[in-house]
Design a protein around this motif. Structure first.
Motif, PDB file in Angstrom:
ATOM      1  N   CYS A  15       0.857  -1.268  -0.022  1.00 18.30           N
ATOM      2  CA  CYS A  15       0.074  -0.087  -0.178  1.00 18.30           C
ATOM      3  C   CYS A  15       0.985   1.348  -0.151  1.00 18.30           C
ATOM      4  N   HIS A  16       0.632   2.197  -0.891  1.00 14.72           N
ATOM      5  CA  HIS A  16       1.179   3.830  -0.845  1.00 14.72           C
ATOM      6  C   HIS A  16       0.067   4.475  -1.076  1.00 14.72           C
ATOM      7  N   ASN A  17      -0.114   5.122  -0.046  1.00 20.63           N
ATOM      8  CA  ASN A  17      -1.351   6.064  -0.140  1.00 20.63           C
ATOM      9  C   ASN A  17      -2.739   5.569  -0.546  1.00 20.63           C
ATOM     10  N   GLU A  18      -3.064   4.521   0.217  1.00 23.36           N
ATOM     11  CA  GLU A  18      -4.407   4.004  -0.102  1.00 23.36           C
ATOM     12  C   GLU A  18      -5.371   3.753   0.798  1.00 23.36           C
ATOM     13  N   GLN A  19      -5.481   4.992   1.968  1.00 25.20           N
ATOM     14  CA  GLN A  19      -6.107   4.800   3.078  1.00 25.20           C
ATOM     15  C   GLN A  19      -7.882   4.748   2.633  1.00 25.20           C
ATOM     16  N   ASN A  20      -8.078   5.133   1.795  1.00 17.54           N
ATOM     17  CA  ASN A  20      -9.441   4.992   1.247  1.00 17.54           C
ATOM     18  C   ASN A  20     -10.051   3.717   0.799  1.00 17.54           C
ATOM     19  N   ASN A  21      -8.926   3.039   0.449  1.00 17.54           N
ATOM     20  CA  ASN A  21      -9.369   1.489  -0.324  1.00 17.54           C
ATOM     21  C   ASN A  21      -8.885   0.466   0.574  1.00 17.54           C
ATOM     22  N   VAL A  22      -8.395   0.515   1.847  1.00 24.77           N
ATOM     23  CA  VAL A  22      -7.942  -0.525   2.682  1.00 24.77           C
ATOM     24  C   VAL A  22      -9.317  -1.232   3.217  1.00 24.77           C
ATOM     25  N   GLY A  23     -10.266  -0.439   3.797  1.00 23.59           N
ATOM     26  CA  GLY A  23     -11.406  -1.238   4.348  1.00 23.59           C
ATOM     27  C   GLY A  23     -12.254  -1.673   3.441  1.00 23.59           C
ATOM     28  N   PHE A  24     -12.437  -1.346   2.278  1.00 27.90           N
ATOM     29  CA  PHE A  24     -13.094  -1.631   1.058  1.00 27.90           C
ATOM     30  C   PHE A  24     -12.694  -3.030   0.611  1.00 27.90           C
ATOM     31  N   LEU A  25     -11.347  -2.969   0.369  1.00 25.91           N
ATOM     32  CA  LEU A  25     -10.530  -4.233  -0.059  1.00 25.91           C
ATOM     33  C   LEU A  25     -10.767  -5.369   0.999  1.00 25.91           C
ATOM     34  N   ILE A  26     -10.563  -4.981   2.432  1.00 26.20           N
ATOM     35  CA  ILE A  26     -10.730  -6.168   3.384  1.00 26.20           C
ATOM     36  C   ILE A  26     -12.085  -6.792   3.080  1.00 26.20           C
ATOM     37  N   GLN A  27     -13.095  -5.819   2.962  1.00 28.76           N
ATOM     38  CA  GLN A  27     -14.406  -6.455   3.120  1.00 28.76           C
ATOM     39  C   GLN A  27     -14.614  -7.481   1.535  1.00 28.76           C
ATOM     40  N   LEU A  29     -12.272  -9.004   0.190  1.00 32.27           N
ATOM     41  CA  LEU A  29     -11.387 -10.332  -0.041  1.00 32.27           C
ATOM     42  C   LEU A  29     -12.004 -11.175   1.108  1.00 32.27           C
ATOM     43  N   THR A  30     -12.725 -10.558   2.065  1.00 31.31           N
ATOM     44  CA  THR A  30     -13.433 -11.587   3.099  1.00 31.31           C
ATOM     45  C   THR A  30     -14.299 -12.185   2.451  1.00 31.31           C
ATOM     46  N   LYS A  31     -15.291 -11.572   1.641  1.00 33.36           N
ATOM     47  CA  LYS A  31     -16.433 -12.051   1.215  1.00 33.36           C
ATOM     48  C   LYS A  31     -15.953 -13.084   0.074  1.00 33.36           C
ATOM     49  N   THR A  32     -14.940 -12.936  -0.505  1.00 32.35           N
ATOM     50  CA  THR A  32     -14.469 -13.935  -1.702  1.00 32.35           C
ATOM     51  C   THR A  32     -13.807 -14.970  -1.101  1.00 32.35           C
ATOM     52  N   LEU A  33     -12.988 -14.940  -0.010  1.00 32.00           N
ATOM     53  CA  LEU A  33     -12.219 -16.155   0.502  1.00 32.00           C
ATOM     54  C   LEU A  33     -12.969 -16.778   1.633  1.00 32.00           C
ATOM     55  N   ASN A  34     -14.070 -16.261   1.902  1.00 31.66           N
ATOM     56  CA  ASN A  34     -15.114 -17.041   3.025  1.00 31.66           C
ATOM     57  C   ASN A  34     -15.735 -18.060   1.942  1.00 31.66           C
ATOM     58  N   GLU A  35     -15.741 -17.808   0.714  1.00 31.14           N
ATOM     59  CA  GLU A  35     -16.350 -18.898  -0.520  1.00 31.14           C
ATOM     60  C   GLU A  35     -15.452 -19.964  -0.365  1.00 31.14           C
ATOM     61  N   ASP A 100      -5.858  -0.892  -4.950  1.00 31.36           N
ATOM     62  CA  ASP A 100      -6.630  -0.217  -5.387  1.00 31.36           C
ATOM     63  C   ASP A 100      -8.057  -0.588  -6.279  1.00 31.36           C
ATOM     64  N   MET A 101      -8.095  -2.096  -5.937  1.00 31.21           N
ATOM     65  CA  MET A 101      -9.354  -2.695  -6.577  1.00 31.21           C
ATOM     66  C   MET A 101      -9.330  -2.738  -8.015  1.00 31.21           C
ATOM     67  N   GLN A 102      -8.070  -2.798  -8.607  1.00 32.03           N
ATOM     68  CA  GLN A 102      -8.005  -2.776  -9.982  1.00 32.03           C
ATOM     69  C   GLN A 102      -7.791  -4.386 -10.218  1.00 32.03           C
ATOM     70  N   HIS A 103      -7.221  -5.104  -9.321  1.00 36.60           N
ATOM     71  CA  HIS A 103      -7.244  -6.528  -9.398  1.00 36.60           C
ATOM     72  C   HIS A 103      -8.319  -7.106  -8.850  1.00 36.60           C
ATOM     73  N   PRO A 104      -9.445  -7.719  -9.627  1.00 30.84           N
ATOM     74  CA  PRO A 104     -10.828  -8.305  -8.972  1.00 30.84           C
ATOM     75  C   PRO A 104     -10.475  -9.301  -8.041  1.00 30.84           C
ATOM     76  N   PRO A 105     -10.927  -9.206  -6.927  1.00 31.53           N
ATOM     77  CA  PRO A 105     -10.776 -10.146  -5.887  1.00 31.53           C
ATOM     78  C   PRO A 105     -11.369 -11.597  -6.333  1.00 31.53           C
ATOM     79  N   GLY A 106     -12.474 -11.558  -7.084  1.00 31.97           N
ATOM     80  CA  GLY A 106     -13.201 -12.617  -7.568  1.00 31.97           C
ATOM     81  C   GLY A 106     -12.466 -13.610  -8.404  1.00 31.97           C
ATOM     82  N   MET A 107     -11.305 -13.218  -9.035  1.00 34.67           N
ATOM     83  CA  MET A 107     -10.103 -13.907  -9.845  1.00 34.67           C
ATOM     84  C   MET A 107      -9.724 -15.087  -8.974  1.00 34.67           C
TER      85      MET A 107
END
Length: 322
Positions: A15-27, A29-35, A100-107
């Motif tokens: 992460c480099h200056n991604e403060q507004n992306n961290v929480g969204f990415l955790i959610q 990834l958690t949703k994807t990996l819980n599957e 930054d969410m450009q890498h789709p977690p669903g992949m």
């Protein structure tokens, strides 16, 4: 490979200056990996952010027991941040991706399918030009991959990204690599093993702007090419020999000129020739200088990164999650 409930995935996110992306990415990834049928840990590596990224990561680490952070002492670069995360990973497979969410977690689900089929490395590459990138970014990206494939000893698909999955056997060997200027995309391709590539289309950044400037891209391109090949030296040797041979054809003209009694004139042509050869020599010397500089920096044996704080504690080479 048959999924085992005891097996764990480690996801490394620099992460480099991604403060507004961290929480969204955790959610996401958690949703994807819980599957999946795996346990997982998310390791965020703050690479000297100037905003509130590290505090945002620490806040989420206090909420989610499987979220961990590594705060580097300054900006060491993305590849070094990835290496810091990889060195701390304990999963049976390690996934690296951007924040930054450009890498789709669903992949990740598709990556796991390839891994379960026996692939050691599953990497991604852009199927088409990034629709969300600026024009100069598209052009420089294309030139970068064309250049590295032409001048180095590795071959990368156009748009190869840092969104990949690696088996723990690969990670074990990567931890042994100690290079001053890391280019993980090239190192992983060079490493061999059984690899599979998956095309993808980048998503739009959730928030923020790309931090890579044109100057950084040029530096990355030069460093990456010279890290994997001495071909630029061979090319300049060929250029030097060609130019030297071409000058032989100038000798008959000089001899005939003196024999016929007229002087070899042309001040402008002489200056142009001197300037050409001077520039060629400087270019050759600069290429040699870059290689010598890389040797000099490598000989210092400085670490690729320094850690300011982390909630991962290394005790007797055993990692403890706290």
């Amino acid at each position: 490979m048959i999924p085992d409930l005891k097996m764990k995935l480690s996801v490394i996110i620099p992460c480099h200056n991604e403060q507004n992306n961290v929480g969204f990415l955790i959610q996401a990834l958690t949703k994807t990996l819980n599957e999946t049928e795996y346990n997982f840990e998310l390791i965020f590596v703050d690479d000297g952010s100037s905003d509130d990224t590290v505090n945002e990561i620490k806040f989420n680490a206090g909420i989610y027991p499987n979220v961990f952070y590594i705060e580097l002492s300054k900006n060491f670069g993305k590849d070094n941040a990835l290496k810091a995360g990889i060195s701390m990973a304990t999963g049976s497979a390690v996934i690296t991706m951007d924040a930054d969410m450009q890498h789709p977690p669903g992949m990740i689900i598709k990556m796991l399918q390839f891994w379960e089929e026996g692939y050691d490395i599953v990497y991604t590459y852009r199927e088409n030009a990034n629709p969300h990138a600026k024009l100069y970014q598209k052009v420089t990206s294309r030139l970068f991959y064309k250049g590295i494939n032409m001048l180095s000893d590795i071959k990368l698909e156009d748009g190869t990204s840092d969104f990949r999955l690696m088996d723990e056997r690969v990670i074990k060997d990567l931890k042994l690599i100690d290079e001053h200027e890391l280019f993980l995309r090239g190192i992983i391709k060079w490493a061999g093993f059984k690899q599979a590539g998956i095309p993808y289309t980048p998503s739009k950044r959730h928030t923020g702007e790309v931090s890579y400037s044109f100057a950084k891209l040029v530096k990355l391109a030069i460093g990456s090419i010279m890290a994997f090949s001495a071909r630029p030296l061979y090319i300049m040797t060929g250029v030097g020999l060609t130019v030297s041979l071409m000058t032989i054809f100038y000798i008959p003209y000089v001899l005939i000129s003196f024999a016929e009694g007229y002087a070899v004139n042309g001040w402008a042509s002489i200056i142009a020739t001197i300037a050409f050869f001077g520039g060629l020599q400087l270019m050759v010397l600069s290429i040699i200088g870059v290689y010598v500089g890389k040797i000099f920096m490598q000989s210092k044996a400085r670490p690729n990164y320094l850690i300011r704080s982390t909630n991962l504690v290394n005790v007797n080479n055993d990692l403890i999650r706290v």
